[in-house]
Design a protein around this motif. Structure first.
Motif, PDB file in Angstrom:
ATOM      1  N   GLU A   1       0.851  -1.162  -0.096  1.00  0.00           N
ATOM      2  CA  GLU A   1      -0.053   0.111   0.015  1.00  0.00           C
ATOM      3  C   GLU A   1       0.945   1.403   0.034  1.00  0.00           C
ATOM      4  OE1 GLU A   1      -2.768  -0.235   3.178  1.00  0.00           O
ATOM      5  OE2 GLU A   1      -3.598  -2.220   2.411  1.00  0.00           O
ATOM      6  N   GLY A   2       1.957   1.219  -0.507  1.00  0.00           N
ATOM      7  CA  GLY A   2       3.015   2.229  -0.560  1.00  0.00           C
ATOM      8  C   GLY A   2       3.740   2.718   0.462  1.00  0.00           C
ATOM      9  N   GLN A   3       3.893   1.899   1.620  1.00  0.00           N
ATOM     10  CA  GLN A   3       4.505   1.963   2.655  1.00  0.00           C
ATOM     11  C   GLN A   3       5.755   2.629   2.575  1.00  0.00           C
ATOM     12  OE1 GLN A   3       2.599  -0.339   2.240  1.00  0.00           O
ATOM     13  NE2 GLN A   3       1.559  -1.008   4.352  1.00  0.00           N
ATOM     14  N   LEU A   4       6.531   2.019   1.832  1.00  0.00           N
ATOM     15  CA  LEU A   4       8.161   2.099   1.500  1.00  0.00           C
ATOM     16  C   LEU A   4       8.236   3.445   0.888  1.00  0.00           C
ATOM     17  CD1 LEU A   4       9.190  -1.326   0.319  1.00  0.00           C
ATOM     18  CD2 LEU A   4       9.761  -0.348   2.469  1.00  0.00           C
ATOM     19  N   ALA A   5       7.347   3.789  -0.197  1.00  0.00           N
ATOM     20  CA  ALA A   5       7.534   4.984  -0.814  1.00  0.00           C
ATOM     21  C   ALA A   5       6.939   6.105   0.126  1.00  0.00           C
ATOM     22  CB  ALA A   5       6.482   5.136  -1.972  1.00  0.00           C
ATOM     23  N   ASN A   6       5.889   5.959   1.021  1.00  0.00           N
ATOM     24  CA  ASN A   6       5.771   6.877   1.958  1.00  0.00           C
ATOM     25  C   ASN A   6       6.756   7.203   2.968  1.00  0.00           C
ATOM     26  OD1 ASN A   6       3.179   7.420   0.846  1.00  0.00           O
ATOM     27  ND2 ASN A   6       2.166   6.220   2.356  1.00  0.00           N
ATOM     28  N   ALA A   7       7.397   6.151   3.364  1.00  0.00           N
ATOM     29  CA  ALA A   7       8.458   6.253   4.360  1.00  0.00           C
ATOM     30  C   ALA A   7       9.680   7.207   3.500  1.00  0.00           C
ATOM     31  CB  ALA A   7       9.103   5.091   4.551  1.00  0.00           C
ATOM     32  N   ALA A   8       9.991   7.076   2.184  1.00  0.00           N
ATOM     33  CA  ALA A   8      10.850   7.572   1.504  1.00  0.00           C
ATOM     34  C   ALA A   8      10.723   9.260   1.592  1.00  0.00           C
ATOM     35  CB  ALA A   8      11.128   7.236   0.227  1.00  0.00           C
ATOM     36  N   ALA A   9       9.172   9.468   1.221  1.00  0.00           N
ATOM     37  CA  ALA A   9       8.638  10.762   1.154  1.00  0.00           C
ATOM     38  C   ALA A   9       8.924  11.492   2.579  1.00  0.00           C
ATOM     39  CB  ALA A   9       7.276  10.705   0.564  1.00  0.00           C
ATOM     40  N   SER A  10       8.602  10.743   3.515  1.00  0.00           N
ATOM     41  CA  SER A  10       8.951  11.180   4.834  1.00  0.00           C
ATOM     42  C   SER A  10      10.191  11.813   4.979  1.00  0.00           C
ATOM     43  CB  SER A  10       8.536  10.146   5.795  1.00  0.00           C
ATOM     44  OG  SER A  10       7.196   9.783   5.706  1.00  0.00           O
ATOM     45  N   TYR A  11      11.113  11.018   4.754  1.00  0.00           N
ATOM     46  CA  TYR A  11      12.419  11.576   4.910  1.00  0.00           C
ATOM     47  C   TYR A  11      13.213  12.697   3.909  1.00  0.00           C
ATOM     48  CZ  TYR A  11      13.769   7.963   8.089  1.00  0.00           C
ATOM     49  OH  TYR A  11      14.107   7.102   9.366  1.00  0.00           O
ATOM     50  N   VAL A  12      12.329  12.616   2.683  1.00  0.00           N
ATOM     51  CA  VAL A  12      12.616  13.664   1.717  1.00  0.00           C
ATOM     52  C   VAL A  12      11.855  15.146   2.211  1.00  0.00           C
ATOM     53  CG1 VAL A  12      12.025  14.773  -0.491  1.00  0.00           C
ATOM     54  CG2 VAL A  12      12.782  12.371  -0.263  1.00  0.00           C
ATOM     55  N   LEU A  13      10.676  14.945   2.845  1.00  0.00           N
ATOM     56  CA  LEU A  13       9.992  16.057   3.347  1.00  0.00           C
ATOM     57  C   LEU A  13      10.501  16.706   4.669  1.00  0.00           C
ATOM     58  CD1 LEU A  13       6.364  15.075   2.562  1.00  0.00           C
ATOM     59  CD2 LEU A  13       7.755  16.868   1.452  1.00  0.00           C
TER      60      LEU A  13
ATOM     61  N   ASP B   1      10.821  15.918   9.204  1.00  0.00           N
ATOM     62  CA  ASP B   1      10.228  15.579  10.291  1.00  0.00           C
ATOM     63  C   ASP B   1       9.184  16.548  10.475  1.00  0.00           C
ATOM     64  OD1 ASP B   1       9.660  13.674  12.504  1.00  0.00           O
ATOM     65  OD2 ASP B   1      10.326  15.389  13.716  1.00  0.00           O
ATOM     66  N   GLU B   2       9.241  17.694  10.492  1.00  0.00           N
ATOM     67  CA  GLU B   2       8.112  18.637  10.743  1.00  0.00           C
ATOM     68  C   GLU B   2       6.793  18.563   9.951  1.00  0.00           C
ATOM     69  OE1 GLU B   2       7.204  23.377  10.390  1.00  0.00           O
ATOM     70  OE2 GLU B   2       9.189  22.921  11.061  1.00  0.00           O
ATOM     71  N   TRP B   3       7.139  18.357   8.391  1.00  0.00           N
ATOM     72  CA  TRP B   3       6.322  18.065   7.541  1.00  0.00           C
ATOM     73  C   TRP B   3       5.550  16.809   7.777  1.00  0.00           C
ATOM     74  CZ3 TRP B   3       3.410  21.468   4.657  1.00  0.00           C
ATOM     75  CH2 TRP B   3       4.097  22.689   4.271  1.00  0.00           C
ATOM     76  N   VAL B   4       6.282  15.847   8.098  1.00  0.00           N
ATOM     77  CA  VAL B   4       5.577  14.191   7.865  1.00  0.00           C
ATOM     78  C   VAL B   4       4.610  14.320   9.157  1.00  0.00           C
ATOM     79  CG1 VAL B   4       6.446  12.152   8.600  1.00  0.00           C
ATOM     80  CG2 VAL B   4       7.942  13.414   7.197  1.00  0.00           C
ATOM     81  N   ARG B   5       4.933  15.074  10.360  1.00  0.00           N
ATOM     82  CA  ARG B   5       4.035  15.178  11.517  1.00  0.00           C
ATOM     83  C   ARG B   5       2.735  15.787  11.246  1.00  0.00           C
ATOM     84  NH1 ARG B   5       6.092  12.855  16.111  1.00  0.00           N
ATOM     85  NH2 ARG B   5       8.345  12.521  15.992  1.00  0.00           N
ATOM     86  N   ARG B   6       2.802  16.910  10.252  1.00  0.00           N
ATOM     87  CA  ARG B   6       1.837  17.608   9.836  1.00  0.00           C
ATOM     88  C   ARG B   6       0.636  16.933   8.760  1.00  0.00           C
ATOM     89  NH1 ARG B   6       3.957  23.451   8.169  1.00  0.00           N
ATOM     90  NH2 ARG B   6       4.739  24.054  10.205  1.00  0.00           N
ATOM     91  N   ILE B   7       1.236  16.178   7.877  1.00  0.00           N
ATOM     92  CA  ILE B   7       0.579  15.248   6.807  1.00  0.00           C
ATOM     93  C   ILE B   7       0.365  14.120   7.244  1.00  0.00           C
ATOM     94  CG2 ILE B   7       0.901  17.240   5.033  1.00  0.00           C
ATOM     95  CD1 ILE B   7       2.876  15.278   3.746  1.00  0.00           C
ATOM     96  N   ARG B   8       1.139  13.605   8.326  1.00  0.00           N
ATOM     97  CA  ARG B   8       0.987  12.213   8.490  1.00  0.00           C
ATOM     98  C   ARG B   8       1.012  11.015   7.562  1.00  0.00           C
ATOM     99  NH1 ARG B   8      -1.473  12.597  13.898  1.00  0.00           N
ATOM    100  NH2 ARG B   8      -2.498  14.739  13.944  1.00  0.00           N
ATOM    101  N   ILE B   9       2.230  11.207   6.837  1.00  0.00           N
ATOM    102  CA  ILE B   9       2.531  10.084   6.033  1.00  0.00           C
ATOM    103  C   ILE B   9       3.501   8.934   6.241  1.00  0.00           C
ATOM    104  CG2 ILE B   9       1.897  11.457   3.897  1.00  0.00           C
ATOM    105  CD1 ILE B   9       4.973  11.780   3.408  1.00  0.00           C
ATOM    106  N   TRP B  10       3.792   9.174   7.639  1.00  0.00           N
ATOM    107  CA  TRP B  10       4.984   8.164   8.011  1.00  0.00           C
ATOM    108  C   TRP B  10       3.990   6.842   8.011  1.00  0.00           C
ATOM    109  CZ3 TRP B  10       9.753   7.054   7.718  1.00  0.00           C
ATOM    110  CH2 TRP B  10      10.153   5.922   8.759  1.00  0.00           C
ATOM    111  N   PRO B  11       4.380   5.515   7.582  1.00  0.00           N
ATOM    112  CA  PRO B  11       3.524   4.746   7.662  1.00  0.00           C
ATOM    113  C   PRO B  11       3.576   3.742   8.578  1.00  0.00           C
ATOM    114  CG  PRO B  11       5.326   4.165   6.449  1.00  0.00           C
ATOM    115  CD  PRO B  11       5.565   5.473   6.612  1.00  0.00           C
TER     116      PRO B  11
END
Length: 141
Positions: free
Chosen positions: A77-89, A91-101
């Motif tokens: 369900e895209g967990q690996l890509a979402n984790a990658a996106a999290s590291y690209v974006l 920590d602050e953005w990841v917590r806002r948009i909640r994409i860390w899988p």
């Protein structure tokens, strides 16, 4: 002599500098292994350095973190890509948009460059997963 245990292909490596071997998870062991890998890639030409760093990070994810190809294949369900996106974006953005899988304890941001290398390695894992799924589809498995 190898620093890796022979128990299996994804066994955690022993700490190369510790007498105790850091058999349990600890930050000291991971930092020591990370430093040894970093030292081993410094002699590469600059054009190959980043690709080697991504390869080393992918190996670290398997060996030090204990992830396997079989486990990666479960993330459909895209967990690996979402984790990658999290590291690209970051920590602050990841917590806002909640994409860390996964559980937040697995999100371990370092510095910007290191996080981008981690993201690239996670994208490699996702691409490999897609390739294995396509192979299984073609073979009828």
């Amino acid at each position: 002599m190898s620093n890796e245990k022979q128990a299996g292909p994804y066994s955690r490596p022993e700490c190369p500098k510790s007498k105790c071997g850091h058999k349990k998870y600890c930050r000291e062991r991971d930092a020591c292994i990370e430093k040894e890998w970093a030292d081993s890639i410094r002699s590469l030409p600059p054009t190959m350095l980043v690709l080697r760093e991504i390869e080393v990070e992918r190996a670290r994810q398997k060996n030090a973190e204990g992830f396997s190809l079989t486990q990666d294949d479960l993330y459909v369900e895209g967990q690996l890509a979402n984790a990658a996106a999290s590291y690209v974006l970051g920590d602050e953005w990841v917590r806002r948009i909640r994409i860390w899988p996964w559980d937040w304890t697995w999100c371990k941001p370092k510095d910007r460059r290191r996080d981008l290398v981690r993201a690239a390695a996670l994208l490699v894992a996702e691409i490999e997963r897609l390739d294995r799924a396509e192979q299984r589809k073609k073979s009828g498995a």
